[in-house]
Write a protein that holds these residues in place. Structure first.
Motif, PDB file in Angstrom:
ATOM      1  N   GLY A 204       0.822  -1.193   0.000  1.00  0.00           N
ATOM      2  CA  GLY A 204       0.000   0.000   0.000  1.00  0.00           C
ATOM      3  C   GLY A 204       0.854   1.240   0.000  1.00  0.00           C
ATOM      4  N   SER A 205       0.224   2.393   0.187  1.00  0.00           N
ATOM      5  CA  SER A 205       0.977   3.645   0.189  1.00  0.00           C
ATOM      6  C   SER A 205       0.394   4.600   1.211  1.00  0.00           C
ATOM      7  CB  SER A 205       0.965   4.285  -1.200  1.00  0.00           C
ATOM      8  OG  SER A 205      -0.345   4.610  -1.606  1.00  0.00           O
ATOM      9  N   LEU A 206       1.179   5.629   1.499  1.00  0.00           N
ATOM     10  CA  LEU A 206       0.798   6.645   2.485  1.00  0.00           C
ATOM     11  C   LEU A 206       0.973   8.009   1.840  1.00  0.00           C
ATOM     12  CD1 LEU A 206       0.122   7.309   5.522  1.00  0.00           C
ATOM     13  CD2 LEU A 206       2.601   7.407   5.880  1.00  0.00           C
ATOM     14  N   ALA A 207       0.018   8.899   2.022  1.00  0.00           N
ATOM     15  CA  ALA A 207       0.104  10.238   1.443  1.00  0.00           C
ATOM     16  C   ALA A 207      -0.599  11.209   2.371  1.00  0.00           C
ATOM     17  CB  ALA A 207      -0.520  10.272   0.056  1.00  0.00           C
ATOM     18  N   GLY A 208      -0.316  12.490   2.157  1.00  0.00           N
ATOM     19  CA  GLY A 208      -0.958  13.511   2.968  1.00  0.00           C
ATOM     20  C   GLY A 208      -0.347  14.862   2.752  1.00  0.00           C
ATOM     21  N   SER A 209      -0.754  15.781   3.591  1.00  0.00           N
ATOM     22  CA  SER A 209      -0.224  17.143   3.520  1.00  0.00           C
ATOM     23  C   SER A 209       0.304  17.544   4.893  1.00  0.00           C
ATOM     24  CB  SER A 209      -1.304  18.130   3.067  1.00  0.00           C
ATOM     25  OG  SER A 209      -2.372  18.159   4.007  1.00  0.00           O
ATOM     26  N   ILE A 210       1.229  18.497   4.883  1.00  0.00           N
ATOM     27  CA  ILE A 210       1.862  18.952   6.124  1.00  0.00           C
ATOM     28  C   ILE A 210       1.761  20.463   6.163  1.00  0.00           C
ATOM     29  CG2 ILE A 210       3.972  18.942   7.486  1.00  0.00           C
ATOM     30  CD1 ILE A 210       4.801  16.427   5.964  1.00  0.00           C
ATOM     31  N   THR A 211       1.220  20.996   7.259  1.00  0.00           N
ATOM     32  CA  THR A 211       1.005  22.433   7.386  1.00  0.00           C
ATOM     33  C   THR A 211       1.583  22.947   8.694  1.00  0.00           C
ATOM     34  OG1 THR A 211      -1.190  22.020   8.317  1.00  0.00           O
ATOM     35  CG2 THR A 211      -1.058  22.446   5.946  1.00  0.00           C
TER      36      THR A 211
ATOM     37  N   LEU B 160      11.903   3.212   3.949  1.00  0.00           N
ATOM     38  CA  LEU B 160      11.089   4.124   3.157  1.00  0.00           C
ATOM     39  C   LEU B 160      11.058   5.523   3.770  1.00  0.00           C
ATOM     40  CD1 LEU B 160       8.124   1.710   2.403  1.00  0.00           C
ATOM     41  CD2 LEU B 160      10.098   2.224   0.951  1.00  0.00           C
ATOM     42  N   VAL B 161      11.169   6.511   2.895  1.00  0.00           N
ATOM     43  CA  VAL B 161      11.180   7.914   3.313  1.00  0.00           C
ATOM     44  C   VAL B 161      10.412   8.726   2.283  1.00  0.00           C
ATOM     45  CG1 VAL B 161      12.607   9.928   3.786  1.00  0.00           C
ATOM     46  CG2 VAL B 161      13.423   7.669   4.442  1.00  0.00           C
ATOM     47  N   GLY B 162       9.643   9.700   2.746  1.00  0.00           N
ATOM     48  CA  GLY B 162       8.997  10.658   1.865  1.00  0.00           C
ATOM     49  C   GLY B 162       9.398  12.069   2.251  1.00  0.00           C
ATOM     50  N   VAL B 163       9.337  12.993   1.290  1.00  0.00           N
ATOM     51  CA  VAL B 163       9.699  14.391   1.538  1.00  0.00           C
ATOM     52  C   VAL B 163       8.601  15.273   0.970  1.00  0.00           C
ATOM     53  CG1 VAL B 163      11.397  16.204   1.183  1.00  0.00           C
ATOM     54  CG2 VAL B 163      12.162  13.836   1.417  1.00  0.00           C
ATOM     55  N   SER B 164       8.118  16.235   1.759  1.00  0.00           N
ATOM     56  CA  SER B 164       7.036  17.110   1.297  1.00  0.00           C
ATOM     57  C   SER B 164       7.544  18.107   0.278  1.00  0.00           C
ATOM     58  CB  SER B 164       6.394  17.831   2.479  1.00  0.00           C
ATOM     59  OG  SER B 164       7.332  18.676   3.115  1.00  0.00           O
ATOM     60  N   ASN B 165       6.687  18.434  -0.699  1.00  0.00           N
ATOM     61  CA  ASN B 165       7.042  19.398  -1.735  1.00  0.00           C
ATOM     62  C   ASN B 165       6.648  20.811  -1.321  1.00  0.00           C
ATOM     63  OD1 ASN B 165       4.259  19.552  -2.099  1.00  0.00           O
ATOM     64  ND2 ASN B 165       4.270  18.201  -3.891  1.00  0.00           N
ATOM     65  N   ASP B 166       6.713  21.761  -2.252  1.00  0.00           N
ATOM     66  CA  ASP B 166       6.406  23.146  -1.932  1.00  0.00           C
ATOM     67  C   ASP B 166       4.963  23.352  -1.497  1.00  0.00           C
ATOM     68  OD1 ASP B 166       8.976  23.885  -2.510  1.00  0.00           O
ATOM     69  OD2 ASP B 166       8.560  24.491  -4.562  1.00  0.00           O
ATOM     70  N   LYS B 167       4.093  22.428  -1.868  1.00  0.00           N
ATOM     71  CA  LYS B 167       2.696  22.515  -1.455  1.00  0.00           C
ATOM     72  C   LYS B 167       2.443  21.761  -0.151  1.00  0.00           C
ATOM     73  CE  LYS B 167       0.910  22.978  -6.174  1.00  0.00           C
ATOM     74  NZ  LYS B 167      -0.007  22.414  -7.192  1.00  0.00           N
ATOM     75  N   GLY B 168       3.515  21.233   0.448  1.00  0.00           N
ATOM     76  CA  GLY B 168       3.376  20.490   1.694  1.00  0.00           C
ATOM     77  C   GLY B 168       2.898  19.067   1.503  1.00  0.00           C
ATOM     78  N   GLU B 169       2.846  18.584   0.280  1.00  0.00           N
ATOM     79  CA  GLU B 169       2.321  17.249  -0.009  1.00  0.00           C
ATOM     80  C   GLU B 169       3.451  16.218  -0.022  1.00  0.00           C
ATOM     81  OE1 GLU B 169       0.710  18.084  -3.770  1.00  0.00           O
ATOM     82  OE2 GLU B 169      -1.161  18.946  -3.016  1.00  0.00           O
ATOM     83  N   TYR B 170       3.143  15.019   0.452  1.00  0.00           N
ATOM     84  CA  TYR B 170       4.134  13.939   0.435  1.00  0.00           C
ATOM     85  C   TYR B 170       3.455  12.636   0.049  1.00  0.00           C
ATOM     86  CZ  TYR B 170       2.310  11.822   4.706  1.00  0.00           C
ATOM     87  OH  TYR B 170       1.505  11.196   5.610  1.00  0.00           O
TER      88      TYR B 170
ATOM     89  N   ALA C 211       9.063  17.438  15.991  1.00  0.00           N
ATOM     90  CA  ALA C 211       8.743  16.196  15.299  1.00  0.00           C
ATOM     91  C   ALA C 211       7.381  15.665  15.751  1.00  0.00           C
ATOM     92  CB  ALA C 211       9.830  15.159  15.542  1.00  0.00           C
ATOM     93  N   LYS C 212       6.671  15.052  14.823  1.00  0.00           N
ATOM     94  CA  LYS C 212       5.343  14.503  15.115  1.00  0.00           C
ATOM     95  C   LYS C 212       5.358  13.001  14.854  1.00  0.00           C
ATOM     96  CE  LYS C 212       1.167  16.071  16.278  1.00  0.00           C
ATOM     97  NZ  LYS C 212       0.409  16.884  15.324  1.00  0.00           N
ATOM     98  N   ASN C 213       4.970  12.215  15.848  1.00  0.00           N
ATOM     99  CA  ASN C 213       4.933  10.761  15.733  1.00  0.00           C
ATOM    100  C   ASN C 213       3.492  10.280  15.764  1.00  0.00           C
ATOM    101  OD1 ASN C 213       7.870  10.353  15.926  1.00  0.00           O
ATOM    102  ND2 ASN C 213       7.604  11.050  18.039  1.00  0.00           N
TER     103      ASN C 213
ATOM    104  N   ASN D 249      -2.393  13.340   7.459  1.00  0.00           N
ATOM    105  CA  ASN D 249      -1.936  14.727   7.453  1.00  0.00           C
ATOM    106  C   ASN D 249      -1.239  15.044   8.772  1.00  0.00           C
ATOM    107  OD1 ASN D 249      -3.178  15.094   4.933  1.00  0.00           O
ATOM    108  ND2 ASN D 249      -5.135  15.617   5.915  1.00  0.00           N
ATOM    109  N   PHE D 250      -0.267  15.946   8.681  1.00  0.00           N
ATOM    110  CA  PHE D 250       0.467  16.367   9.874  1.00  0.00           C
ATOM    111  C   PHE D 250       0.392  17.886  10.005  1.00  0.00           C
ATOM    112  CE2 PHE D 250       2.498  12.360   8.830  1.00  0.00           C
ATOM    113  CZ  PHE D 250       2.630  11.751  10.073  1.00  0.00           C
ATOM    114  N   VAL D 251       0.186  18.337  11.226  1.00  0.00           N
ATOM    115  CA  VAL D 251       0.251  19.761  11.550  1.00  0.00           C
ATOM    116  C   VAL D 251       1.434  19.940  12.495  1.00  0.00           C
ATOM    117  CG1 VAL D 251      -0.920  21.741  12.554  1.00  0.00           C
ATOM    118  CG2 VAL D 251      -2.237  20.016  11.280  1.00  0.00           C
ATOM    119  N   LEU D 252       2.460  20.660  12.028  1.00  0.00           N
ATOM    120  CA  LEU D 252       3.703  20.793  12.790  1.00  0.00           C
ATOM    121  C   LEU D 252       3.774  22.146  13.492  1.00  0.00           C
ATOM    122  CD1 LEU D 252       6.362  19.229  10.398  1.00  0.00           C
ATOM    123  CD2 LEU D 252       4.896  18.116  12.091  1.00  0.00           C
ATOM    124  N   THR D 253       4.312  22.108  14.678  1.00  0.00           N
ATOM    125  CA  THR D 253       4.473  23.319  15.478  1.00  0.00           C
ATOM    126  C   THR D 253       5.929  23.776  15.412  1.00  0.00           C
ATOM    127  OG1 THR D 253       2.737  22.594  16.989  1.00  0.00           O
ATOM    128  CG2 THR D 253       4.230  24.341  17.774  1.00  0.00           C
TER     129      THR D 253
END
Length: 984
Positions: A9-16, A36-46, A67-69, A83-87
Motif C-alpha cells: 500500500g501507500s501513504l500520502a498527505g499534507s503537512i502544514t 522508506l522515506v517521503g519528503v514534502s514538496n512546496d505545497k506540503g504534499e508527500y 517532530a510529530k509521531n 496529514n500532519f500539523v507541525l508546530t
C-alpha cells in the motif's frame, strides 16, 4: 498495487504549519521498521509508496519544527491519508543526525555535538557561492579564514583549534559517506592556493554536518583529530510521481574597495635636473619627497563580476526517485589575470524495489579552472611589483625601465602576461545500499571514489626587454599533472531491540568496517628557451627537466558501538575502533580508539515537572573519545635519496642516506572530553546549546635532531610532543516574534579557545617569525620585546631573546544573525561576526619601512612621533646600534618587530540580504512558474578593526600550518549579488 508477489500500500498527505496554516516543504516522513522515506514538496504534499501492510509508526520531522509521531495501518492496494500539523520550535532534540552516529540517529540520543547547517534556504537567499562561504561564521568552534581577495583562492578551516605541528589541521571531508580529497593545489604564485571545496555546487547540497569532537572516534578513527565535515547531497522523491525543476541565475559585482598605499622617495640632484627623465622630480628642490601609486596610475584594478546559472530536477515514481543538477559559474576577479569558473553535472538516483531495501547511486562530474595572479611574497606580483617600487624610477622618455614599479620593464603588461592556471577535472561515484531484513536489523554498505586530475600551468612568456629574471625571459613553462584518487568502502550493521514490560529499555548494537585508499601521483616538467610564445609546449623548449612523486596510503578500521536507552530519555553509548595504517609499515601495531558518552533528557523526568513551564526541554550530555592523525606514507621507514656517482669516468646510479626513519612511530593520539547542556525556554522561543570541550593530543610528531656526523639529510619523526585545546561553545536561537505576518529570529554563536603547546618532548623551542614554545599557543608571533625607550638619547633596550608577543589563533569568536520575515514573503537578514584575541604580522608595512623603504612613515620625519619612530626603527644616532639588548649586545630591526605585530581583532558586517518570495497569487499567472525567490545581497560590507593593514583575515602563506602574516596580500573585496530562483 503489487510488488513481486507481495501486495503493498501507500501513504500520502499534507503537512502544514500550526500557527499559519501554510504548507511546509522539506519535511521528512519516515516509516518505522523500513527504509522508506517521503519528503514534502512546496505545497506540503508527500507520498510514500511500496509499504507492506500492517500497523506502522510514522514520523514527520523538519529542522525548525517539533517532530510529530503517529501510527497508521497500511492496507494492501490502498492509499492511506495521513496529514500532519507541525508546530514551530527552536529545539533541536528531535532532529536526525547522519554524521558520526550509529544506531539511534536522533539528536537527543547523541552524547557529543554534531553541528548541522541546512543549505537549501542558505543557497537560495544568502550571498553564498561555495561551501567555504556557507561555513563562514555560522557554526561555533568552526573557524574559517578566507586567505585573500583573489577569486578562487582557498580557505583555512580549523575545528576547535590546532592539534598538530607536523601534520595537517584541516578537517576530513566526506560527501554522502565517501571521503574525498581535501587538497589545496598550488600554482606557485607566491602564497595562495586553490581549494577543492570550491569545486562543489551549493545547489547539490541538502545539508552540511560537522563532527567536532568525540563523535568522530568510532566512525572516522585515527585520522579524525581535526574534525570531520560531511556534505549530504540532495536525493530524489520516491513515491511522489512528480517532477520539479528549479532555475537559479545570479549576477554579482565585485568591488575591491581598497586604495593601495602610495610609494614615496626623495629626489636626488640628478633627478631634479632639467634633463631628468623623471616627471615627478624634474624641476623640484633637492630632497623633495614625491609620491606615486603605480596600481592606481595604471588602473590595475577592475570591477569584478560573477555570473552563475544552475538547474536542478527532482522527482520520482512509485519505487524510485532522482535528483539531477547542472551548473555553469564564472567569476572575474578584480585583477586582470584572475578568474574562477566551474561547470558540473550531478545525478542521484534512489531505488526502493522493496520496503526492506534501498539503493542510492550518485555520480558527479565537474570541471573547474582557477586563474591566479602572482601576489604575496612574490616580486612578479601586482602588489609586490607596485608596493615595492620607487617614484624615483619614474620616467617619461618612453624607454624601458622600472617606471615606478619594482622590476625592470615589469609593469602592467608584463605582470598580466604571466599565466598561472589550475584546471581540475573530478569524477565522484557513490553507491549506498541499505537493507533492513527485519524491523530490528539494518545494514548499510557504501562504496565510492573521488577521482581528481589537476593540470597546473605556470608560464612566463619570452620577451625582449628582459622583464623577468634569468632564463624566465627566454620563455619558461612549468607543467604539473596531479592525479589524486581516493576510494572508500564502508559497512555498518545495526541491531535494535526493546526490552521490559512496556519496551522501556532499548539497545542498539552496531558494528562494521571502513577501508580508505588514497593515491597521489605528481608529475612535473619544466622547459625554458622558446623560439616563440605560441609554441610553448615543453617539447619546444631548448632545455627540459622533469620529475615524479607517487605515494599510496591505505587505512583500515573495524568499529563497534553499543547504545543503551531507557524511556527514550536516558542514553549511554560505548564504542571502540581498531585502526591500521600503511604509513607505519606492515608490522605496525593496531591503533585502539575507545569512546563513551551519555545523554539525559532530564526535563522528561517526573521530578522536573514543576520546571517544565519555564524550561520545557533540558538535556545534559557528556562524551569522551579518542581520535588521531596518521603521517604521510613512509614516515616510519628508512629512506635513501638517489645520487649518481662516477668511479671509472661514467656516471652510475647510486643512493645516499636520507632519513633513518623510526620503526616505533605511531599516530598522534587525541583524547577529548566534552560536557554540554541543551535547553529551551521562554515558551519554546529560545534554544541554547552550551558545550565545554578539552582536547589533549599526545604522541605529537616532531622531527628529532640527529648529529650531522650520522650522514642523514633529514631528521626522523618521533612521538614526543603534547598539545591541548579547550574552550566553550554557545549557540542561541531565539524566535523574538512569531506572528502571522511578522517574524523575527535571532541566532548567536560564540566560542572561546585556549590552545597551548604543553610539551616539546625535550626539543628546543624553534621558529623565528612563528615560534613553538612550551606554555604558549602554537606558532605564536615572536619578537625581542622593547624594555625601554629613551627619547633624549635615542637608546632602545630590548629583550635578549625572542619572546611570544601575539597569538595567531583567535581566542574568541562570535557571530550574530538577525532575520525578519514580513508579510510571509519578505525576508531581511544580516550576519555580523567577530574574531578577537589574535595578532597579525604586518609584513607589508615592515618591509616597506625597514627593508626597501617606500613608506612615508619612514621618509617623512614629521608623520610619526619621536617615540613611535624609535619604537619602529630604533636609534637613528650615527654610529649607534638601532637596538641594544639588555645584556648590551646590539641587534637589528629584523629581530625587533613589536610595532608590526598588530592586534587583528575585528568586527565585520559579513552579509546582508533582502529576499522576496513570489506569492501563489502571482505565480499562478506566470504560466509554468510554480514559485520563486528574488534576492539582493551584499558581502563584506563593513569592517571595524584597529589593525593598521587593509584586512586582518588574509594571510600571505595560505599553505602554511601556522601563519598570520599579511605580506603584499590582496584584501577581501566587497560583493553585491542579485539572485533569482524559480521553481517549475
Amino acid at each position: 498495487m503489487a510488488q513481486g508477489s507481495v501486495a503493498v500500500g501507500s501513504l500520502a498527505g499534507s503537512i502544514t504549519d500550526a500557527a499559519t496554516g501554510a504548507p511546509v516543504a522539506g519535511v521528512t516522513v519516515l516509516v518505522g521498521g523500513t527504509t522508506l522515506v517521503g519528503v514534502s514538496n512546496d505545497k506540503g504534499e508527500y507520498v510514500v509508496a511500496n509499504i507492506r501492510p500492517g500497523l506502522l509508526a510514522v514520523t514527520a520531522q523538519r529542522i525548525g519544527y517539533r517532530a510529530k509521531n503517529d501510527t497508521v495501518r497500511i492496507t494492501a492496494g490502498q492509499r492511506v491519508t495521513k496529514n500532519f500539523v507541525l508546530t514551530a520550535t527552536v529545539s533541536t532534540l528531535s532532529e536526525v543526525v547522519v554524521t558520526g552516529v550509529t544506531g539511534n540517529t536522533t539528536r537527543r540520543a547523541q552524547a557529543a555535538v554534531v553541528a548541522s547547517l541546512p543549505m537549501s534556504d542558505l543557497a537560495r537567499t544568502a550571498p553564498v557561492s561555495n561551501v567555504g562561504e556557507a561555513l563562514q561564521s555560522r557554526l561555533p568552534g568552526v573557524s574559517v579564514n578566507q586567505s585573500s581577495g583573489t577569486a578562487g583562492s582557498s580557505r583555512q578551516i580549523r575545528i576547535r583549534g590546532a592539534a598538530s605541528i607536523s601534520l595537517s589541521n584541516q578537517p576530513l571531508i566526506f560527501i554522502d559517506g565517501i571521503r574525498v580529497s581535501e587538497a589545496q593545489p598550488s600554482a606557485g604564485v607566491g602564497g595562495q592556493l586553490t581549494d577543492r571545496l570550491n569545486d562543489l555546487n551549493p545547489d547539490d547540497i541538502e545539508s552540511i554536518e560537522v563532527v567536532k569532537g568525540p563523535a568522530a572516534a568510532t566512525l572516522y578513527g585515527a585520522d579524525a583529530s581535526a574534525g570531520v565535515i560531511q556534505i549530504i547531497t540532495k536525493k530524489g522523491k520516491v513515491g511522489t510521481n512528480s517532477f520539479t525543476q528549479t532555475l537559479r541565475m545570479d549576477a554579482s559585482t565585485i568591488d575591491q574597495n581598497w586604495t593601495p598605499p602610495s610609494n614615496f622617495g626623495n629626489c636626488t640632484a640628478a633627478l631634479i635636473a632639467p634633463s631628468s627623465t623623471n616627471p615627478l622630480c624634474r624641476g623640484q628642490a633637492l630632497n623633495t619627497l614625491v609620491e606615486d601609486n603605480p596600481l592606481e596610475r595604471v588602473n590595475a584594478f577592475r570591477d569584478g563580476s560573477e555570473r552563475n546559472v544552475g538547474w536542478t530536477g527532482r522527482g520520482g515514481g512509485n519505487n524510485y526517485g532522482y535528483f539531477l543538477s547542472a551548473t555553469s559559474d564564472k567569476t572575474e576577479g578584480t585583477l586582470p589575470n584572475n578568474a574562477f569558473s566551474r561547470i558540473g553535472f550531478r545525478s542521484n538516483v534512489n531505488l526502493v524495489p522493496d520496503a526492506r531495501f534501498k539503493l542510492d547511486v550518485g555520480f558527479n562530474v565537474l570541471q573547474s579552472k582557477t586563474v591566479q595572479p602572482d601576489n604575496d611574497n612574490n616580486i612578479y606580483g601586482w602588489l609586490g611589483g607596485a608596493l615595492l617600487g620607487s617614484p624615483t624610477t619614474r620616467r617619461d622618455d618612453g624607454l624601458p625601465g622600472q617606471d615606478g614599479f619594482f622590476g625592470f620593464a615589469r609593469q602592467y603588461d608584463a605582470i598580466a602576461a604571466i599565466e598561472n592556471t589550475v584546471e581540475t577535472r573530478r569524477s565522484q561515484f557513490t553507491l549506498a545500499a541499505n537493507y533492513q531484513p527485519t524491523s530490528w536489523f539494518s545494514n548499510r554498505f557504501t562504496v565510492g571514489a573521488d577521482l581528481a586530475r589537476d593540470e597546473i600551468t605556470r608560464f612566463f612568456p619570452r620577451n625582449v626587454p628582459q622583464q623577468y629574471a634569468g632564463n624566465l625571459n627566454t620563455g619558461d613553462n612549468t607543467q604539473t599533472r596531479v592525479g589524486a584518487d581516493r576510494f572508500t568502502i564502508d559497512y555498518l550493521g545495526s541491531m535494535r531491540r526493546s526490552f521490559g514490560s512496556d519496551g522501556q529499555f532499548g539497545a542498539n548494537l552496531s558494528g562494521g568496517f571502513q577501508a580508505i585508499v588514497s593515491r597521489t601521483d605528481v608529475q612535473t616538467a619544466n622547459g625554458f628557451g622558446f623560439t616563440t610564445n605560441a609554441a610553448n609546449s615543453i617539447d619546444n623548449a631548448s632545455t627540459r627537466t622533469g620529475g615524479q612523486n607517487f605515494n599510496e596510503q591505505k587505512a583500515l578500521g573495524y568499529l563497534g558501538e553499543l547504545q543503551l536507552s531507557n524511556l527514550d530519555r536516558r542514553f549511554i553509548q560505548i564504542g571502540a575502533r581498531v585502526d591500521q595504517n600503511s604509513s607505519f609499515g606492515e608490522g605496525a601495531p593496531s591503533f585502539f580508539l575507545p569512546k563513551i558518552g551519555a545523554s539525559w533528557v532530564i526535563s522528561e523526568e517526573r521530578f522536573f515537572d514543576g520546571l517544565t513551564g519555564i524550561l520545557p526541554q533540558v538535556r545534559l550530555r557528556a562524551a569522551w573519545g579518542t581520535t588521531g592523525r596518521a603521517p604521510t606514507p613512509g614516515a616510519s621507514l628508512t629512506t635513501f635519496s638517489a645520487a649518481p656517482f662516477a668511479i671509472t669516468g661514467s656516471s652510475q646510479a647510486g643512493a645516499i642516506p636520507l632519513n633513518p626513519g623510526n620503526d616505533s612511530l605511531k599516530a598522534e593520539r587525541g583524547t577529548e572530553i566534552e560536557f554540554g547542556m541543551d535547553l529551551t525556554t521562554f515558551g519554546d522561543r529560545l534554544n541554547a546549546e552550551v558545550t565545554y570541550f578539552n582536547k589533549n593530543t599526545k604522541d605529537l610528531l616532531l622531527a628529532r635532531q640527529l648529529p650531522p656526523s650520522l650522514g642523514f639529510l633529514a631528521n626522523p619523526f618521533a612521538n614526543i610532543g603534547e598539545v591541548s585545546n579547550s574552550g566553550l561553545e554557545l549557540t542561541l536561537t531565539a524566535q523574538m516574534l512569531r506572528m502571522k505576518n511578522l517574524g523575527w529570529e535571532v541566532r548567536f554563536g560564540g566560542n572561546t579557545l585556549n590552545n597551548e603547546l604543553v610539551s616539546l618532548g625535550g626539543v628546543n623551542a624553534f621558529g623565528t617569525t612563528n615560534r613553538f614554545t612550551e606554555g604558549f599557543q602554537l606558532g605564536t608571533l615572536v619578537t625581542k620585546t622593547i624594555r625601554s625607550i629613551d627619547e633624549a638619547t635615542g637608546r632602545v633596550v630590548v629583550a635578549d631573546t625572542l619572546e611570544s608577543f601575539g597569538n595567531i589563533l583567535p581566542t574568541r569568536e562570535w557571530n550574530l544573525t538577525n532575520t525578519f520575515t514580513v508579510a510571509k514573503n519578505f525576508r531581511f537578514s544580516a550576519l555580523l561576526d567577530s574574531k578577537t584575541g589574535f595578532s597579525v604580522f604586518n609584513n607589508t608595512d615592515f618591509f616597506r619601512e625597514t627593508q626597501l623603504v617606500r613608506s612615508d612613515n619612514r621618509l617623512d620625519p614629521t608623520k610619526l612621533s619621536r617615540r613611535e619612530r624609535l619604537r619602529r626603527y630604533g636609534n637613528d644616532t650615527p654610529g649607534q646600534p638601532a637596538f641594544v639588548q639588555q645584556n648590551g649586545t646590539p641587534t637589528t630591526v629584523n629581530e625587533v618587530r613589536e610595532a608590526y605585530i598588530q592586534k587583528g581583532d575585528f568586527i565585520r558586517l559579513r552579509e546582508v540580504s533582502v529576499s522576496y518570495t513570489l506569492p501563489t497569487s502571482l505565480t499562478s499567472k506566470l504560466g509554468p512558474i510554480r514559485g520563486g525567490t528574488i534576492t539582493f545581497a551584499g558581502q563584506n560590507l563593513a569592517l571595524w578593526t584597529d589593525y593598521l593593514g587593509p584586512d586582518p583575515e588574509v594571510t600571505s602563506a595560505a599553505g602554511a600550518q601556522f601563519s598570520r602574516e599579511e605580506f603584499l596580500t590582496l584584501p577581501n573585496p566587497r560583493r553585491f549579488v542579485f539572485k533569482t530562483n524559480f521553481t517549475f
